[in-house]
Design a protein around this motif. Structure first.
Motif, short mmCIF file in Angstrom:
data_model
loop_
_atom_site.label_atom_id
_atom_site.label_comp_id
_atom_site.label_asym_id
_atom_site.label_seq_id
_atom_site.Cartn_x
_atom_site.Cartn_y
_atom_site.Cartn_z
N VAL A 58 9.75 -10.46 -6.19
CA VAL A 58 10.93 -10.04 -5.45
C VAL A 58 10.52 -9.36 -4.15
N SER A 59 11.26 -9.62 -3.07
CA SER A 59 10.93 -9.06 -1.74
C SER A 59 12.12 -8.31 -1.17
N TYR A 60 11.81 -7.29 -0.41
CA TYR A 60 12.81 -6.50 0.32
C TYR A 60 12.39 -6.46 1.77
N SER A 61 13.36 -6.54 2.68
CA SER A 61 13.03 -6.53 4.12
C SER A 61 13.94 -5.54 4.83
N GLY A 62 13.59 -5.26 6.10
CA GLY A 62 14.39 -4.35 6.91
C GLY A 62 14.32 -2.92 6.41
N LEU A 63 13.20 -2.53 5.83
CA LEU A 63 13.05 -1.17 5.29
C LEU A 63 12.86 -0.16 6.41
N ALA A 64 13.52 0.95 6.28
CA ALA A 64 13.42 2.02 7.28
C ALA A 64 12.16 2.84 7.03
N PRO A 65 11.66 3.50 8.05
CA PRO A 65 10.51 4.38 7.84
C PRO A 65 10.86 5.47 6.82
N GLY A 66 9.86 5.88 6.02
CA GLY A 66 10.07 6.90 5.00
C GLY A 66 9.62 6.42 3.63
N GLN A 67 9.79 7.29 2.68
CA GLN A 67 9.35 6.98 1.32
C GLN A 67 10.37 6.09 0.61
N HIS A 68 9.85 5.12 -0.13
CA HIS A 68 10.72 4.23 -0.89
C HIS A 68 10.23 4.17 -2.34
N ALA A 91 0.85 -1.19 0.00
CA ALA A 91 0.00 0.00 0.00
C ALA A 91 0.88 1.23 0.00
N SER A 92 0.32 2.36 -0.46
CA SER A 92 1.13 3.58 -0.55
C SER A 92 1.58 4.07 0.83
N SER A 93 0.89 3.64 1.88
CA SER A 93 1.32 3.97 3.24
C SER A 93 1.12 2.70 4.09
N THR A 94 2.20 2.26 4.74
CA THR A 94 2.14 1.02 5.51
C THR A 94 3.16 1.06 6.63
N SER A 95 2.92 0.27 7.67
CA SER A 95 3.89 0.17 8.77
C SER A 95 4.81 -1.03 8.58
N ALA A 96 4.54 -1.82 7.53
CA ALA A 96 5.36 -3.02 7.29
C ALA A 96 6.76 -2.61 6.85
N THR A 97 7.76 -3.36 7.32
CA THR A 97 9.16 -3.09 6.93
C THR A 97 9.64 -4.06 5.86
N THR A 98 8.71 -4.82 5.31
CA THR A 98 9.02 -5.68 4.16
C THR A 98 8.08 -5.30 3.01
N ALA A 99 8.56 -5.55 1.80
CA ALA A 99 7.75 -5.22 0.62
C ALA A 99 7.99 -6.27 -0.46
N THR A 100 6.90 -6.75 -1.05
CA THR A 100 6.99 -7.74 -2.14
C THR A 100 6.32 -7.14 -3.39
N PHE A 101 6.98 -7.33 -4.52
CA PHE A 101 6.47 -6.77 -5.78
C PHE A 101 6.30 -7.88 -6.81
N GLU A 102 5.15 -7.88 -7.44
CA GLU A 102 4.90 -8.77 -8.56
C GLU A 102 4.68 -7.92 -9.81
N PHE A 103 5.15 -8.41 -10.96
CA PHE A 103 5.10 -7.60 -12.18
C PHE A 103 5.08 -8.51 -13.40
N SER A 104 4.75 -7.92 -14.53
CA SER A 104 4.73 -8.66 -15.79
C SER A 104 5.08 -7.70 -16.92
N ALA A 105 5.40 -8.27 -18.08
CA ALA A 105 5.72 -7.48 -19.27
C ALA A 105 4.83 -7.91 -20.42
N SER A 106 4.67 -7.03 -21.39
CA SER A 106 3.79 -7.29 -22.53
C SER A 106 4.37 -8.30 -23.52
N GLU A 107 5.62 -8.69 -23.34
CA GLU A 107 6.26 -9.69 -24.20
C GLU A 107 7.34 -10.39 -23.39
N PRO A 108 7.80 -11.56 -23.83
CA PRO A 108 8.84 -12.26 -23.07
C PRO A 108 10.05 -11.35 -22.83
N SER A 109 10.45 -11.26 -21.57
CA SER A 109 11.52 -10.34 -21.19
C SER A 109 12.30 -10.87 -20.02
#
Length: 194
Positions: A170-180, A134-152
């Motif tokens: 892909v996941s990131y952990s140990g994120l500090a407070p603030g914008q990323h 979410a655009s604002s969260t207290s979680a210090t981990t973030a997971t992103f899923e994505f796709s492309a319009s052609e094999p990439s």
């Protein structure tokens, strides 16, 4: 025998006269025509077209023959159709393309000359992030899923760091407070990026 050389095209007559020891003469003639040899040589066609590799999806071809001829053209495996020098094709898709010209001279001799070039893919893939925090969260981990319009292949970066090879999820952990900021880049088989 007697030989005659360098004779011109057209009709000729040869006369032979013989005289015997008593002075009597006799003669005979032979007529023949030298005709032009039949034309069995096909026209030689020269084609000018796009560069051997181009991102342009439009191609114009000019061509000439070394003798008077009529022309037919074909793109890829399409049937030959009457055409003239300066023919243009548009809406070409990426890949190797083949243009052919068939020339026919007055004696019905034909030749087919081809021109091969490659339309390169110059459009980068469209990348979509399908799942993110979410655009604002207290979680210090973030997971992103994505796709492309052609094999990439993908490279990911967090907060302007060096991009690294990654896959969707892909996941990131140990994120500090603030914008990323998360960046994902897709590269297709032609080397175009999005």
């Amino acid at each position: 025998p007697v030989d005659r050389t360098g004779l011109a095209l057209g009709p000729h007559t040869s006369r032979v006269e013989a005289t015997d020891a008593a002075g009597n003469t006799g003669s005979t003639t032979h007529a023949w025509t030298i005709q032009m040899a039949p034309d069995t040589t096909a026209p030689v066609v020269t084609i000018s077209g796009p560069p051997s590799s181009t991102s342009s999806t439009t191609a114009t071809f000019t061509f000439t023959a070394d003798e008077p001829a009529t022309f037919e053209c074909s793109l890829e495996s399409a049937p030959f159709a009457d055409c003239a020098s300066g023919v243009t094709y548009s809406g070409l898709t990426p890949g190797e393309r083949v243009f052919r010209v068939r020339a026919t001279d007055a004696a019905e001799n034909q030749s087919i000359t081809g021109y091969v070039w490659t339309v390169t893919d110059s459009t980068g893939p469209v990348v979509t992030i399908t799942s993110a925090p979410a655009s604002s969260t207290s979680a210090t981990t973030a997971t992103f899923e994505f796709s492309a319009s052609e094999p990439s292949s993908f490279r990911c970066s967090l907060d302007g760091g060096a991009a690294a090879v990654c896959d969707s999820g892909v996941s990131y952990s140990g994120l500090a407070p603030g914008q990323h900021t998360f960046l994902v880049q897709a590269t297709d088989s032609a080397g175009n990026t999005g």
